[in-house]
Write a protein that holds these residues in place. Sequence first.
Motif, PDB file in Angstrom:
ATOM      1  N   VAL A  13     -10.310   4.164  73.193  1.00 61.06           N
ATOM      2  CA  VAL A  13     -11.393   4.945  72.591  1.00 61.06           C
ATOM      3  C   VAL A  13     -12.357   4.025  71.842  1.00 61.06           C
ATOM      4  O   VAL A  13     -13.585   4.163  71.951  1.00 61.06           O
ATOM      5  CB  VAL A  13     -10.833   6.029  71.652  1.00 61.06           C
ATOM      6  CG1 VAL A  13     -11.967   6.721  70.906  1.00 61.06           C
ATOM      7  CG2 VAL A  13     -10.022   7.050  72.435  1.00 61.06           C
ATOM      8  N   ALA A  14     -11.810   3.074  71.090  1.00 58.33           N
ATOM      9  CA  ALA A  14     -12.663   2.131  70.356  1.00 58.33           C
ATOM     10  C   ALA A  14     -13.515   1.311  71.313  1.00 58.33           C
ATOM     11  O   ALA A  14     -14.702   1.061  71.063  1.00 58.33           O
ATOM     12  CB  ALA A  14     -11.805   1.208  69.491  1.00 58.33           C
ATOM     13  N   ARG A  15     -12.918   0.904  72.429  1.00 57.80           N
ATOM     14  CA  ARG A  15     -13.687   0.157  73.433  1.00 57.80           C
ATOM     15  C   ARG A  15     -14.776   1.038  74.042  1.00 57.80           C
ATOM     16  O   ARG A  15     -15.891   0.569  74.297  1.00 57.80           O
ATOM     17  CB  ARG A  15     -12.747  -0.365  74.521  1.00 57.80           C
ATOM     18  CG  ARG A  15     -13.410  -1.373  75.450  1.00 57.80           C
ATOM     19  CD  ARG A  15     -12.476  -1.818  76.559  1.00 57.80           C
ATOM     20  NE  ARG A  15     -11.408  -2.669  76.046  1.00 57.80           N
ATOM     21  CZ  ARG A  15     -10.130  -2.336  76.017  1.00 57.80           C
ATOM     22  NH1 ARG A  15      -9.743  -1.147  76.454  1.00 57.80           N
ATOM     23  NH2 ARG A  15      -9.228  -3.173  75.553  1.00 57.80           N
ATOM     24  N   GLY A  16     -14.456   2.310  74.262  1.00 60.28           N
ATOM     25  CA  GLY A  16     -15.462   3.228  74.791  1.00 60.28           C
ATOM     26  C   GLY A  16     -16.618   3.427  73.828  1.00 60.28           C
ATOM     27  O   GLY A  16     -17.787   3.409  74.230  1.00 60.28           O
ATOM     28  N   ILE A  17     -16.290   3.612  72.541  1.00 57.83           N
ATOM     29  CA  ILE A  17     -17.346   3.740  71.529  1.00 57.83           C
ATOM     30  C   ILE A  17     -18.174   2.459  71.475  1.00 57.83           C
ATOM     31  O   ILE A  17     -19.410   2.498  71.375  1.00 57.83           O
ATOM     32  CB  ILE A  17     -16.747   4.046  70.145  1.00 57.83           C
ATOM     33  CG1 ILE A  17     -16.030   5.398  70.159  1.00 57.83           C
ATOM     34  CG2 ILE A  17     -17.835   4.044  69.073  1.00 57.83           C
ATOM     35  CD1 ILE A  17     -15.259   5.679  68.872  1.00 57.83           C
ATOM     36  N   GLY A  18     -17.488   1.322  71.564  1.00 59.77           N
ATOM     37  CA  GLY A  18     -18.200   0.051  71.540  1.00 59.77           C
ATOM     38  C   GLY A  18     -19.159  -0.103  72.697  1.00 59.77           C
ATOM     39  O   GLY A  18     -20.295  -0.567  72.519  1.00 59.77           O
ATOM     40  N   VAL A 260      -9.062   9.150  65.543  1.00 58.01           N
ATOM     41  CA  VAL A 260      -9.105  10.610  65.397  1.00 58.01           C
ATOM     42  C   VAL A 260      -9.926  11.284  66.494  1.00 58.01           C
ATOM     43  O   VAL A 260      -9.972  12.507  66.562  1.00 58.01           O
ATOM     44  CB  VAL A 260      -9.672  11.010  64.016  1.00 58.01           C
ATOM     45  CG1 VAL A 260      -8.768  10.513  62.903  1.00 58.01           C
ATOM     46  CG2 VAL A 260     -11.093  10.485  63.823  1.00 58.01           C
ATOM     47  N   ILE A 261     -10.573  10.498  67.359  1.00 58.04           N
ATOM     48  CA  ILE A 261     -11.367  11.073  68.449  1.00 58.04           C
ATOM     49  C   ILE A 261     -10.489  11.256  69.675  1.00 58.04           C
ATOM     50  O   ILE A 261      -9.772  10.337  70.086  1.00 58.04           O
ATOM     51  CB  ILE A 261     -12.576  10.181  68.784  1.00 58.04           C
ATOM     52  CG1 ILE A 261     -13.600  10.215  67.648  1.00 58.04           C
ATOM     53  CG2 ILE A 261     -13.226  10.603  70.092  1.00 58.04           C
ATOM     54  CD1 ILE A 261     -14.796   9.312  67.872  1.00 58.04           C
ATOM     55  N   HIS A 262     -10.542  12.425  70.256  1.00 60.91           N
ATOM     56  CA  HIS A 262      -9.801  12.706  71.479  1.00 60.91           C
ATOM     57  C   HIS A 262     -10.807  13.185  72.528  1.00 60.91           C
ATOM     58  O   HIS A 262     -11.152  14.360  72.596  1.00 60.91           O
ATOM     59  CB  HIS A 262      -8.726  13.763  71.229  1.00 60.91           C
ATOM     60  CG  HIS A 262      -7.794  13.417  70.106  1.00 60.91           C
ATOM     61  ND1 HIS A 262      -6.800  12.474  70.241  1.00 60.91           N
ATOM     62  CD2 HIS A 262      -7.730  13.858  68.823  1.00 60.91           C
ATOM     63  CE1 HIS A 262      -6.140  12.361  69.096  1.00 60.91           C
ATOM     64  NE2 HIS A 262      -6.693  13.187  68.219  1.00 60.91           N
ATOM     65  N   ILE A 266     -14.942   9.418  76.589  1.00 61.48           N
ATOM     66  CA  ILE A 266     -14.963   8.134  75.883  1.00 61.48           C
ATOM     67  C   ILE A 266     -13.768   7.277  76.292  1.00 61.48           C
ATOM     68  O   ILE A 266     -13.889   6.058  76.449  1.00 61.48           O
ATOM     69  CB  ILE A 266     -14.984   8.351  74.355  1.00 61.48           C
ATOM     70  CG1 ILE A 266     -16.288   9.048  73.950  1.00 61.48           C
ATOM     71  CG2 ILE A 266     -14.844   7.024  73.618  1.00 61.48           C
ATOM     72  CD1 ILE A 266     -16.390   9.356  72.473  1.00 61.48           C
ATOM     73  N   THR A 267     -12.606   7.910  76.488  1.00 64.83           N
ATOM     74  CA  THR A 267     -11.431   7.163  76.935  1.00 64.83           C
ATOM     75  C   THR A 267     -11.661   6.554  78.309  1.00 64.83           C
ATOM     76  O   THR A 267     -11.307   5.393  78.562  1.00 64.83           O
ATOM     77  CB  THR A 267     -10.192   8.075  76.969  1.00 64.83           C
ATOM     78  OG1 THR A 267      -9.961   8.624  75.667  1.00 64.83           O
ATOM     79  CG2 THR A 267      -8.954   7.293  77.399  1.00 64.83           C
TER      80      THR A 267
END
Length: 339
Positions: A13-18, A260-262, A266-267
């Motif tokens: 998820v963090a990589r997707g947000i990035g 906390v994002i599901h 994004i995943t």
Amino acid sequence: MKQNKSRVLWIDVARGIGLLSVFIAHLRIPFASAWMHTFAMPLFFFLSGLLYPGCEKYSFKVFAWLRFKRLVIPYFSLGGGIALFYCFVYAWYNEPASTYLDMLRSFLIQEHYWTVWFLAALYLVQLIYYAIDWCFNRWRGAVTIASLALCLFGFLRYRLGYGSLPWNLDVAFVAQFFFHLGHRFMHMEKVRDWFVEPMSNIKLATILLVCLLANTIAAKACIMLSGCSLDMSMGLYGNELMTMIAAVAGILFIVTMASVIHSRFITYIGQNTMILFAWHSRIVIVACGLIFAHFGLFQSPGIGTSLLRAAVSFITILVILIPINELIKRLPCHKIFGV
């Protein structure tokens, strides 16, 4: 944390947000693009450090070969796709032969060239960090000191105006410290759990607010003190101390958000970054710009026009590159593209 096979979901998820942040940064959205630059690329080096296996698992020769297959081979395949696109563009505009030769030289030497600069820099980062880890593995504090010293050396080169080095070695000097922070974050359970384990709404809001304020204030101070902000793709750091504070605060903000994002979307983006990262800017955004200019679309000044142009380009990136990504994943040679 829940895992999907061998994947840690909050990392994806963090990589997707990035990656979405990188899209926004390259789309030059007013205000938002400048903010994304303060943490987006440090975040990717940090996330890569989370997955570093340590020097005990592989010999240097094996580690270097594994990273070569994962980063350098895709560098040439994905970069070759960008070069092919520019050959068509240059042919359309009747560019001289010297233009093609300059492109080939810049691609091979790689000094902050195209989006694939990150793959070249990350390869050197991982080799450098393996060497540091191997030399000082018995005393973990020495690894941190050596990594910080190399980062300061990179800042010193920047301060003295020495410029870029082949394959973005100048960026690797600095970036390996973000890689180190990621590696230590993953192994310091109490620190990691503070940001990624389930937490109360009050704690979540407090962490996000503090990180956001620290990032924003430091980024603003960086510009006020130096006249520019962080842009690792160009080897620019502004005020180094404020840059580091802004980057680390931004990283922790995204990591906490990721816990906390599901979101399946994004995943998915986080699990399929290679094609989208490499080709979104130097192919899709450039192609959109050429098409917009040819048909006179979104050419008037103003924030509204800029936002609409960015939105259309953003959607185009996803509509074009996600199917291409899925197609390449089904090819027998998909690994040469890093997917």
